[in-house]
Design a protein around this motif. Structure first.
Motif, PDB file in Angstrom:
ATOM      1  N   PRO A 171     -14.590 -28.387 -14.316  1.00 45.18           N
ATOM      2  CA  PRO A 171     -14.366 -27.160 -15.073  1.00 45.18           C
ATOM      3  C   PRO A 171     -13.342 -26.279 -14.370  1.00 45.18           C
ATOM      4  N   LEU A 172     -12.492 -25.626 -15.157  1.00 40.78           N
ATOM      5  CA  LEU A 172     -11.448 -24.780 -14.587  1.00 40.78           C
ATOM      6  C   LEU A 172     -11.397 -23.445 -15.318  1.00 40.78           C
ATOM      7  N   ILE A 173     -11.373 -22.364 -14.535  1.00 37.25           N
ATOM      8  CA  ILE A 173     -11.151 -21.023 -15.059  1.00 37.25           C
ATOM      9  C   ILE A 173      -9.722 -20.631 -14.725  1.00 37.25           C
ATOM     10  N   ASP A 174      -8.922 -20.368 -15.744  1.00 37.12           N
ATOM     11  CA  ASP A 174      -7.503 -20.049 -15.528  1.00 37.12           C
ATOM     12  C   ASP A 174      -7.367 -18.547 -15.285  1.00 37.12           C
ATOM     13  N   LEU A 175      -7.669 -18.137 -14.050  1.00 42.32           N
ATOM     14  CA  LEU A 175      -7.604 -16.722 -13.688  1.00 42.32           C
ATOM     15  C   LEU A 175      -6.163 -16.244 -13.582  1.00 42.32           C
ATOM     16  N   THR A 176      -5.239 -17.163 -13.298  1.00 41.83           N
ATOM     17  CA  THR A 176      -3.827 -16.779 -13.282  1.00 41.83           C
ATOM     18  C   THR A 176      -3.415 -16.250 -14.652  1.00 41.83           C
ATOM     19  N   ALA A 177      -3.775 -16.977 -15.691  1.00 46.62           N
ATOM     20  CA  ALA A 177      -3.396 -16.583 -17.049  1.00 46.62           C
ATOM     21  C   ALA A 177      -4.113 -15.311 -17.485  1.00 46.62           C
ATOM     22  N   SER A 178      -5.412 -15.224 -17.248  1.00 48.97           N
ATOM     23  CA  SER A 178      -6.161 -14.067 -17.739  1.00 48.97           C
ATOM     24  C   SER A 178      -5.798 -12.799 -16.979  1.00 48.97           C
ATOM     25  N   SER A 179      -5.533 -12.900 -15.669  1.00 53.72           N
ATOM     26  CA  SER A 179      -5.130 -11.708 -14.919  1.00 53.72           C
ATOM     27  C   SER A 179      -3.722 -11.270 -15.308  1.00 53.72           C
ATOM     28  N   THR A 180      -2.838 -12.235 -15.586  1.00 51.91           N
ATOM     29  CA  THR A 180      -1.497 -11.893 -16.078  1.00 51.91           C
ATOM     30  C   THR A 180      -1.594 -11.105 -17.379  1.00 51.91           C
ATOM     31  N   ALA A 181      -2.427 -11.579 -18.288  1.00 51.76           N
ATOM     32  CA  ALA A 181      -2.598 -10.895 -19.571  1.00 51.76           C
ATOM     33  C   ALA A 181      -3.172  -9.489 -19.375  1.00 51.76           C
ATOM     34  N   LEU A 182      -4.098  -9.335 -18.429  1.00 52.98           N
ATOM     35  CA  LEU A 182      -4.685  -8.027 -18.155  1.00 52.98           C
ATOM     36  C   LEU A 182      -3.620  -7.049 -17.663  1.00 52.98           C
ATOM     37  N   TYR A 183      -2.820  -7.454 -16.682  1.00 48.37           N
ATOM     38  CA  TYR A 183      -1.806  -6.549 -16.129  1.00 48.37           C
ATOM     39  C   TYR A 183      -0.791  -6.159 -17.193  1.00 48.37           C
ATOM     40  N   GLN A 219      -8.558  -2.626  -5.326  1.00 43.08           N
ATOM     41  CA  GLN A 219      -9.604  -1.667  -5.019  1.00 43.08           C
ATOM     42  C   GLN A 219     -10.757  -1.935  -5.974  1.00 43.08           C
ATOM     43  N   GLU A 220     -11.827  -1.147  -5.873  1.00 42.25           N
ATOM     44  CA  GLU A 220     -13.060  -1.524  -6.568  1.00 42.25           C
ATOM     45  C   GLU A 220     -12.872  -1.718  -8.067  1.00 42.25           C
ATOM     46  N   LEU A 221     -12.113  -0.841  -8.716  1.00 43.38           N
ATOM     47  CA  LEU A 221     -11.903  -0.995 -10.147  1.00 43.38           C
ATOM     48  C   LEU A 221     -11.265  -2.340 -10.465  1.00 43.38           C
ATOM     49  N   GLY A 222     -10.269  -2.722  -9.679  1.00 45.06           N
ATOM     50  CA  GLY A 222      -9.613  -4.013  -9.890  1.00 45.06           C
ATOM     51  C   GLY A 222     -10.549  -5.176  -9.647  1.00 45.06           C
ATOM     52  N   GLY A 223     -11.355  -5.092  -8.578  1.00 44.30           N
ATOM     53  CA  GLY A 223     -12.312  -6.155  -8.308  1.00 44.30           C
ATOM     54  C   GLY A 223     -13.298  -6.323  -9.449  1.00 44.30           C
ATOM     55  N   THR A 256      -7.898 -20.960 -10.828  1.00 47.82           N
ATOM     56  CA  THR A 256      -6.488 -20.778 -10.458  1.00 47.82           C
ATOM     57  C   THR A 256      -6.312 -19.415  -9.791  1.00 47.82           C
ATOM     58  N   PRO A 257      -5.363 -19.296  -8.849  1.00 38.22           N
ATOM     59  CA  PRO A 257      -5.229 -18.061  -8.068  1.00 38.22           C
ATOM     60  C   PRO A 257      -4.921 -16.850  -8.947  1.00 38.22           C
ATOM     61  N   VAL A 258      -5.639 -15.760  -8.685  1.00 38.57           N
ATOM     62  CA  VAL A 258      -5.411 -14.524  -9.434  1.00 38.57           C
ATOM     63  C   VAL A 258      -3.955 -14.090  -9.220  1.00 38.57           C
ATOM     64  N   GLN A 259      -3.367 -13.565 -10.265  1.00 40.52           N
ATOM     65  CA  GLN A 259      -1.942 -13.241 -10.213  1.00 40.52           C
ATOM     66  C   GLN A 259      -1.677 -12.000  -9.369  1.00 40.52           C
ATOM     67  N   ARG A 260      -0.506 -11.965  -8.736  1.00 39.37           N
ATOM     68  CA  ARG A 260      -0.040 -10.758  -8.062  1.00 39.37           C
ATOM     69  C   ARG A 260       0.570  -9.803  -9.099  1.00 39.37           C
ATOM     70  N   ARG A 261       0.615  -8.545  -8.741  1.00 36.69           N
ATOM     71  CA  ARG A 261       1.223  -7.545  -9.631  1.00 36.69           C
ATOM     72  C   ARG A 261       2.722  -7.444  -9.329  1.00 36.69           C
ATOM     73  N   ALA A 307      -3.644   1.029 -10.773  1.00 42.37           N
ATOM     74  CA  ALA A 307      -5.014   1.508 -10.572  1.00 42.37           C
ATOM     75  C   ALA A 307      -5.967   0.390 -10.175  1.00 42.37           C
ATOM     76  N   LEU A 308      -5.582  -0.855 -10.458  1.00 36.84           N
ATOM     77  CA  LEU A 308      -6.424  -1.992 -10.087  1.00 36.84           C
ATOM     78  C   LEU A 308      -6.224  -2.393  -8.631  1.00 36.84           C
ATOM     79  N   PHE A 309      -5.085  -2.047  -8.079  1.00 33.40           N
ATOM     80  CA  PHE A 309      -4.672  -2.551  -6.765  1.00 33.40           C
ATOM     81  C   PHE A 309      -4.773  -1.463  -5.703  1.00 33.40           C
ATOM     82  N   MET A 310      -4.564  -1.869  -4.450  1.00 35.98           N
ATOM     83  CA  MET A 310      -4.671  -0.936  -3.339  1.00 35.98           C
ATOM     84  C   MET A 310      -3.384  -0.107  -3.203  1.00 35.98           C
ATOM     85  N   TRP A 311      -3.145   0.665  -4.259  1.00 33.18           N
ATOM     86  CA  TRP A 311      -2.109   1.683  -4.236  1.00 33.18           C
ATOM     87  C   TRP A 311      -2.801   3.020  -4.011  1.00 33.18           C
TER      88      TRP A 311
END
Length: 364
Positions: free
Chosen positions: A289-301, A335-339, A255-260, A311-315
Protein backbone atom coordinates in the motif's frame (compact mmCIF):
# COMPACT_ATOMS: atom_id res chain seq x y z
CA UNK A 1 -3.63 -3.53 36.65
CA UNK A 2 -5.76 -0.40 36.23
CA UNK A 3 -4.66 2.96 37.60
CA UNK A 4 -7.28 5.53 38.64
CA UNK A 5 -6.51 9.12 39.61
CA UNK A 6 -8.93 11.73 40.97
CA UNK A 7 -7.54 15.28 40.70
CA UNK A 8 -8.13 18.33 42.87
CA UNK A 9 -9.14 19.12 46.42
CA UNK A 10 -11.55 17.18 48.62
CA UNK A 11 -12.06 13.47 49.14
CA UNK A 12 -11.22 10.90 46.48
CA UNK A 13 -13.89 9.05 44.55
CA UNK A 14 -14.13 5.42 45.72
CA UNK A 15 -11.50 3.29 43.98
CA UNK A 16 -9.43 6.32 42.91
CA UNK A 17 -6.16 7.79 44.15
CA UNK A 18 -6.50 11.46 45.07
CA UNK A 19 -3.99 13.79 43.38
CA UNK A 20 -3.98 17.30 44.88
CA UNK A 21 -2.44 20.16 42.89
CA UNK A 22 0.68 20.16 45.05
CA UNK A 23 1.60 16.54 44.22
CA UNK A 24 5.04 16.82 42.67
CA UNK A 25 6.40 13.76 40.88
CA UNK A 26 8.34 11.51 43.22
CA UNK A 27 9.96 8.25 42.18
CA UNK A 28 8.95 6.56 45.42
CA UNK A 29 5.35 7.63 44.85
CA UNK A 30 5.43 6.66 41.19
CA UNK A 31 3.34 9.60 39.95
CA UNK A 32 2.91 13.36 40.22
CA UNK A 33 3.13 16.68 38.40
CA UNK A 34 6.22 18.18 36.79
CA UNK A 35 6.79 21.71 35.50
CA UNK A 36 4.34 24.52 34.85
CA UNK A 37 1.79 25.75 37.37
CA UNK A 38 -0.92 23.56 38.91
CA UNK A 39 -3.88 24.90 40.89
CA UNK A 40 -7.09 23.22 42.06
CA UNK A 41 -10.74 23.85 42.86
CA UNK A 42 -13.55 21.90 44.49
CA UNK A 43 -16.98 22.98 43.29
CA UNK A 44 -18.92 20.20 45.05
CA UNK A 45 -21.66 18.84 42.83
CA UNK A 46 -23.15 15.54 41.73
CA UNK A 47 -20.02 13.44 42.30
CA UNK A 48 -16.47 13.79 43.52
CA UNK A 49 -14.84 13.25 40.12
CA UNK A 50 -16.63 16.11 38.42
CA UNK A 51 -16.84 18.34 41.45
CA UNK A 52 -13.09 18.82 41.88
CA UNK A 53 -10.29 19.31 39.40
CA UNK A 54 -6.75 20.50 38.86
CA UNK A 55 -5.83 23.39 36.56
CA UNK A 56 -2.50 22.32 34.98
CA UNK A 57 -1.00 25.19 32.98
CA UNK A 58 1.87 23.88 30.86
CA UNK A 59 2.34 21.10 33.39
CA UNK A 60 2.80 17.35 32.93
CA UNK A 61 1.42 14.46 34.95
CA UNK A 62 3.86 11.54 35.13
CA UNK A 63 3.06 7.91 35.97
CA UNK A 64 5.63 5.13 36.20
CA UNK A 65 4.46 2.12 34.17
CA UNK A 66 5.94 -1.02 32.63
CA UNK A 67 6.56 -0.59 28.90
CA UNK A 68 3.65 -1.40 26.60
CA UNK A 69 0.42 0.01 25.17
CA UNK A 70 -2.09 1.65 27.51
CA UNK A 71 -5.59 3.00 27.03
CA UNK A 72 -5.96 6.29 28.88
CA UNK A 73 -9.30 7.93 29.64
CA UNK A 74 -9.29 11.58 30.67
CA UNK A 75 -12.24 13.49 32.14
CA UNK A 76 -12.10 17.28 31.71
CA UNK A 77 -14.61 19.97 32.64
CA UNK A 78 -15.91 22.56 35.07
CA UNK A 79 -19.44 23.02 36.39
CA UNK A 80 -19.43 26.82 36.14
CA UNK A 81 -16.82 27.80 33.54
CA UNK A 82 -16.06 26.95 29.90
CA UNK A 83 -12.80 25.07 29.41
CA UNK A 84 -10.25 24.60 26.63
CA UNK A 85 -7.63 21.89 27.05
CA UNK A 86 -4.78 20.66 24.86
CA UNK A 87 -3.32 17.28 25.76
CA UNK A 88 -0.10 15.67 24.56
CA UNK A 89 1.23 12.24 25.48
CA UNK A 90 4.84 11.15 25.73
CA UNK A 91 7.26 13.19 23.60
CA UNK A 92 4.79 15.86 22.44
CA UNK A 93 2.35 13.53 20.64
CA UNK A 94 -0.87 15.47 20.14
CA UNK A 95 -3.96 13.77 21.58
CA UNK A 96 -6.42 16.64 21.97
CA UNK A 97 -6.02 20.05 20.35
CA UNK A 98 -7.91 22.87 22.05
CA UNK A 99 -10.75 20.57 23.15
CA UNK A 100 -13.52 22.91 24.26
CA UNK A 101 -16.35 22.27 26.74
CA UNK A 102 -19.14 24.59 27.83
CA UNK A 103 -19.77 25.36 31.48
CA UNK A 104 -21.25 22.24 33.06
CA UNK A 105 -20.07 20.01 30.21
CA UNK A 106 -17.52 17.27 30.87
CA UNK A 107 -15.43 15.78 28.09
CA UNK A 108 -14.45 12.13 28.47
CA UNK A 109 -11.83 11.11 25.92
CA UNK A 110 -10.03 7.78 25.55
CA UNK A 111 -6.87 7.13 23.56
CA UNK A 112 -4.18 4.49 23.44
CA UNK A 113 -0.53 5.37 23.73
CA UNK A 114 2.74 3.49 23.92
CA UNK A 115 5.15 3.62 26.85
CA UNK A 116 8.73 2.59 26.14
CA UNK A 117 10.67 4.56 28.77
CA UNK A 118 8.99 3.17 31.88
CA UNK A 119 6.92 6.31 32.30
CA UNK A 120 3.73 7.81 30.87
CA UNK A 121 3.78 11.57 30.43
CA UNK A 122 0.56 13.56 29.95
CA UNK A 123 1.15 17.25 29.22
CA UNK A 124 -1.68 19.77 29.64
CA UNK A 125 -1.98 23.28 28.25
CA UNK A 126 -4.63 25.54 26.75
CA UNK A 127 -6.59 28.71 27.49
CA UNK A 128 -8.50 27.15 30.41
CA UNK A 129 -7.28 23.60 31.01
CA UNK A 130 -8.96 21.23 33.45
CA UNK A 131 -8.34 17.63 34.48
CA UNK A 132 -10.84 15.88 36.73
CA UNK A 133 -9.78 12.25 36.41
CA UNK A 134 -7.44 9.90 34.56
CA UNK A 135 -7.69 6.13 34.27
CA UNK A 136 -4.99 3.97 32.72
CA UNK A 137 -5.27 0.30 31.76
CA UNK A 138 -3.00 -2.03 29.75
CA UNK A 139 -3.99 -2.49 26.10
CA UNK A 140 -1.82 -5.33 24.74
CA UNK A 141 -4.42 -6.05 22.05
CA UNK A 142 -4.25 -2.57 20.49
CA UNK A 143 -3.07 -2.18 16.91
CA UNK A 144 0.20 -0.24 16.74
CA UNK A 145 1.43 2.00 13.93
CA UNK A 146 5.23 2.23 13.90
CA UNK A 147 6.73 5.17 12.01
CA UNK A 148 10.13 5.13 10.30
CA UNK A 149 11.17 8.40 8.72
CA UNK A 150 12.96 11.73 8.97
CA UNK A 151 12.52 15.15 10.57
CA UNK A 152 9.22 15.83 8.81
CA UNK A 153 7.78 12.80 10.64
CA UNK A 154 9.60 12.73 13.98
CA UNK A 155 8.47 13.89 17.43
CA UNK A 156 9.97 17.39 17.47
CA UNK A 157 10.87 18.67 20.92
CA UNK A 158 11.14 22.44 20.40
CA UNK A 159 7.81 24.30 20.23
CA UNK A 160 6.32 25.03 17.77
CA UNK A 161 8.24 22.58 15.55
CA UNK A 162 6.16 19.48 14.79
CA UNK A 163 6.50 16.38 12.65
CA UNK A 164 3.32 14.94 11.18
CA UNK A 165 3.93 11.69 13.06
CA UNK A 166 3.47 13.34 16.45
CA UNK A 167 0.13 14.79 15.28
CA UNK A 168 -1.23 11.51 13.84
CA UNK A 169 -2.84 10.36 17.15
CA UNK A 170 -5.33 13.23 16.79
CA UNK A 171 -7.01 11.22 14.03
CA UNK A 172 -7.04 7.79 15.69
CA UNK A 173 -9.39 6.29 18.25
CA UNK A 174 -8.49 4.21 21.30
CA UNK A 175 -7.97 1.03 19.25
CA UNK A 176 -4.63 2.32 17.90
CA UNK A 177 -1.30 3.42 19.37
CA UNK A 178 1.47 5.27 17.52
CA UNK A 179 5.17 4.55 18.07
CA UNK A 180 7.17 7.25 16.34
CA UNK A 181 10.74 6.08 15.74
CA UNK A 182 11.41 8.63 12.97
CA UNK A 183 14.63 10.61 13.45
CA UNK A 184 15.78 13.92 12.07
CA UNK A 185 18.38 13.86 9.30
CA UNK A 186 17.99 10.18 8.43
CA UNK A 187 17.64 8.57 5.04
CA UNK A 188 16.43 5.07 4.22
CA UNK A 189 20.11 4.07 4.28
CA UNK A 190 21.36 5.79 7.45
CA UNK A 191 18.28 4.82 9.47
CA UNK A 192 19.07 1.17 8.73
CA UNK A 193 22.83 1.43 9.14
CA UNK A 194 22.44 3.09 12.54
CA UNK A 195 20.32 0.15 13.73
CA UNK A 196 17.17 2.23 14.13
CA UNK A 197 14.90 -0.33 12.48
CA UNK A 198 15.78 -3.05 14.99
CA UNK A 199 13.89 -1.57 17.99
CA UNK A 200 10.79 -1.51 15.78
CA UNK A 201 11.27 -5.11 14.73
CA UNK A 202 11.77 -6.15 18.35
CA UNK A 203 8.32 -4.82 19.29
CA UNK A 204 6.17 -5.08 16.19
CA UNK A 205 3.57 -7.85 16.20
CA UNK A 206 1.30 -9.47 13.60
CA UNK A 207 -1.32 -7.08 12.17
CA UNK A 208 0.61 -4.00 13.30
CA UNK A 209 1.64 -1.43 10.69
CA UNK A 210 5.00 0.01 9.65
CA UNK A 211 4.66 3.39 7.90
CA UNK A 212 7.81 4.27 5.94
CA UNK A 213 8.59 7.79 4.66
CA UNK A 214 12.07 8.59 3.41
CA UNK A 215 13.43 10.72 0.58
CA UNK A 216 14.42 14.14 1.89
CA UNK A 217 17.82 12.97 3.06
CA UNK A 218 18.30 10.22 0.47
CA UNK A 219 18.65 13.19 -1.90
CA UNK A 220 21.73 14.48 0.00
CA UNK A 221 25.21 13.82 -1.36
CA UNK A 222 27.09 12.59 1.74
CA UNK A 223 28.11 8.96 1.83
CA UNK A 224 26.20 8.20 5.05
CA UNK A 225 22.81 9.10 3.58
CA UNK A 226 22.89 9.31 -0.20
CA UNK A 227 21.01 6.72 -2.26
CA UNK A 228 20.20 6.36 -5.95
CA UNK A 229 16.45 6.45 -6.62
CA UNK A 230 16.13 3.36 -8.81
CA UNK A 231 18.78 1.17 -7.22
CA UNK A 232 19.90 1.65 -3.60
CA UNK A 233 16.84 3.67 -2.50
CA UNK A 234 14.52 0.88 -3.61
CA UNK A 235 16.84 -1.76 -2.16
CA UNK A 236 16.92 -0.14 1.28
CA UNK A 237 13.16 0.44 1.33
CA UNK A 238 12.65 -3.20 0.44
CA UNK A 239 14.46 -4.21 3.64
CA UNK A 240 11.78 -2.43 5.70
CA UNK A 241 9.05 -4.13 3.68
CA UNK A 242 10.46 -7.63 3.99
CA UNK A 243 11.36 -7.35 7.68
CA UNK A 244 7.86 -6.12 8.56
CA UNK A 245 6.21 -8.89 6.55
CA UNK A 246 8.39 -11.56 8.14
CA UNK A 247 6.82 -10.57 11.48
CA UNK A 248 3.27 -10.59 10.15
CA UNK A 249 3.06 -6.78 10.11
CA UNK A 250 1.80 -4.60 7.26
CA UNK A 251 4.24 -2.18 5.58
CA UNK A 252 2.91 1.06 4.07
CA UNK A 253 5.07 3.28 1.86
CA UNK A 254 4.56 7.05 2.06
CA UNK A 255 6.08 9.31 -0.58
CA UNK A 256 8.08 12.21 0.93
CA UNK A 257 6.01 15.22 1.95
CA UNK A 258 6.62 18.10 -0.42
CA UNK A 259 8.77 21.13 0.39
CA UNK A 260 7.25 24.59 0.10
CA UNK A 261 8.82 25.96 -3.07
CA UNK A 262 6.57 28.00 -5.35
CA UNK A 263 7.25 28.96 -8.95
CA UNK A 264 6.23 32.20 -10.61
CA UNK A 265 3.08 30.46 -11.89
CA UNK A 266 1.84 29.78 -8.35
CA UNK A 267 2.59 26.06 -8.63
CA UNK A 268 4.86 24.01 -6.40
CA UNK A 269 8.25 23.15 -7.89
CA UNK A 270 8.91 19.47 -7.20
CA UNK A 271 12.17 18.82 -5.34
CA UNK A 272 11.93 15.04 -4.93
CA UNK A 273 12.12 14.00 -8.58
CA UNK A 274 12.82 10.34 -9.23
CA UNK A 275 12.55 9.33 -5.58
CA UNK A 276 8.77 9.57 -5.76
CA UNK A 277 8.67 7.61 -9.02
CA UNK A 278 10.99 4.96 -7.57
CA UNK A 279 8.87 4.50 -4.44
CA UNK A 280 5.73 4.11 -6.55
CA UNK A 281 7.48 1.51 -8.69
CA UNK A 282 8.54 -0.42 -5.58
CA UNK A 283 5.02 -0.31 -4.17
CA UNK A 284 3.68 -1.82 -7.41
CA UNK A 285 6.44 -4.43 -7.61
CA UNK A 286 6.02 -5.60 -4.01
CA UNK A 287 2.25 -5.05 -3.78
CA UNK A 288 2.65 -2.62 -0.89
CA UNK A 289 0.00 0.00 0.00
CA UNK A 290 1.20 3.51 -0.83
CA UNK A 291 0.06 6.92 0.40
CA UNK A 292 1.09 9.61 -2.09
CA UNK A 293 1.86 12.37 0.41
CA UNK A 294 3.94 14.20 -2.18
CA UNK A 295 0.85 14.72 -4.33
CA UNK A 296 -1.58 15.53 -1.52
CA UNK A 297 0.77 17.98 0.22
CA UNK A 298 1.47 19.69 -3.13
CA UNK A 299 -2.27 20.12 -3.64
CA UNK A 300 -2.66 21.50 -0.11
CA UNK A 301 0.05 24.15 -0.53
CA UNK A 302 -1.22 25.22 -3.94
CA UNK A 303 -4.78 25.51 -2.64
CA UNK A 304 -3.55 27.87 0.08
CA UNK A 305 -1.12 29.88 -2.03
CA UNK A 306 2.47 31.03 -1.56
CA UNK A 307 2.20 33.47 1.34
CA UNK A 308 -0.67 31.80 3.30
CA UNK A 309 1.04 28.40 3.19
CA UNK A 310 3.88 29.79 5.32
CA UNK A 311 1.52 29.31 8.27
CA UNK A 312 2.10 25.56 7.98
CA UNK A 313 5.88 25.84 8.13
CA UNK A 314 8.46 27.12 10.60
CA UNK A 315 8.25 30.70 9.43
CA UNK A 316 8.38 33.11 12.37
CA UNK A 317 9.09 36.77 13.00
CA UNK A 318 11.81 37.67 15.50
CA UNK A 319 10.44 37.27 19.02
CA UNK A 320 7.32 35.39 17.89
CA UNK A 321 8.43 32.17 19.60
CA UNK A 322 10.71 32.02 22.65
CA UNK A 323 12.89 29.28 21.17
CA UNK A 324 13.53 31.32 18.01
CA UNK A 325 14.30 34.87 19.17
CA UNK A 326 15.73 35.81 15.77
CA UNK A 327 12.84 34.26 13.84
CA UNK A 328 12.91 31.40 11.31
CA UNK A 329 12.44 30.81 7.59
CA UNK A 330 12.04 27.09 6.98
CA UNK A 331 10.20 25.64 3.97
CA UNK A 332 10.75 21.99 4.92
CA UNK A 333 9.73 21.63 8.56
CA UNK A 334 6.32 22.27 10.06
CA UNK A 335 4.94 24.07 13.04
CA UNK A 336 2.00 22.50 14.86
CA UNK A 337 -0.67 23.67 12.43
CA UNK A 338 1.29 22.20 9.52
CA UNK A 339 1.91 18.94 11.35
CA UNK A 340 -1.81 18.64 12.04
CA UNK A 341 -2.76 19.33 8.42
CA UNK A 342 -0.19 16.88 7.01
CA UNK A 343 -1.23 14.18 9.50
CA UNK A 344 -4.76 14.78 8.24
CA UNK A 345 -3.56 13.99 4.72
CA UNK A 346 -2.08 10.72 5.98
CA UNK A 347 -5.42 9.97 7.62
CA UNK A 348 -7.14 10.64 4.29
CA UNK A 349 -4.67 8.28 2.61
CA UNK A 350 -5.52 5.51 5.09
CA UNK A 351 -9.21 5.99 4.31
CA UNK A 352 -8.69 6.05 0.53
CA UNK A 353 -6.66 2.83 0.67
CA UNK A 354 -9.29 1.15 2.84
CA UNK A 355 -6.53 -0.10 5.14
CA UNK A 356 -8.24 -2.50 7.52
CA UNK A 357 -8.70 -2.21 10.40
CA UNK A 358 -7.15 1.28 10.52
CA UNK A 359 -9.80 2.87 8.31
CA UNK A 360 -12.51 2.03 10.89
CA UNK A 361 -10.36 3.39 13.75
CA UNK A 362 -10.15 6.94 12.36
CA UNK A 363 -11.53 10.07 14.00
CA UNK A 364 -12.82 12.92 11.83
Amino acid sequence: MEYRFDFGAGEAEAGYTKVPAGTAYDKALGYGFEGGIVNERDRGGPDKLRGSFCIPVNASFLVDLPDGNYTVTVTMGDQIAPTTTTLKAGPNRMILHEAAASAGQFLVRSFTTNVNTGQLKLSFSGIAPRVNAVTIRPAPQATTIFLAGDSTVTDQETFPYAGWGQMLPLYLNAEVAVVNEAKSGRSSKSFLNEGRLQPILDRIKPKDFLFIQFGHNDEKTDEERATDPFTTYKQYLNVYIKEARERGAIPVLITPVQRRKFGADGKIIDTHGDYVTAMKELAAEENVPLIDLTASSTALYESMGDEPSKALFMWAYPGEFAAFPEGAKDDTHFQELGGIRIAGLVKDGIKELGLMPLCVYLRD
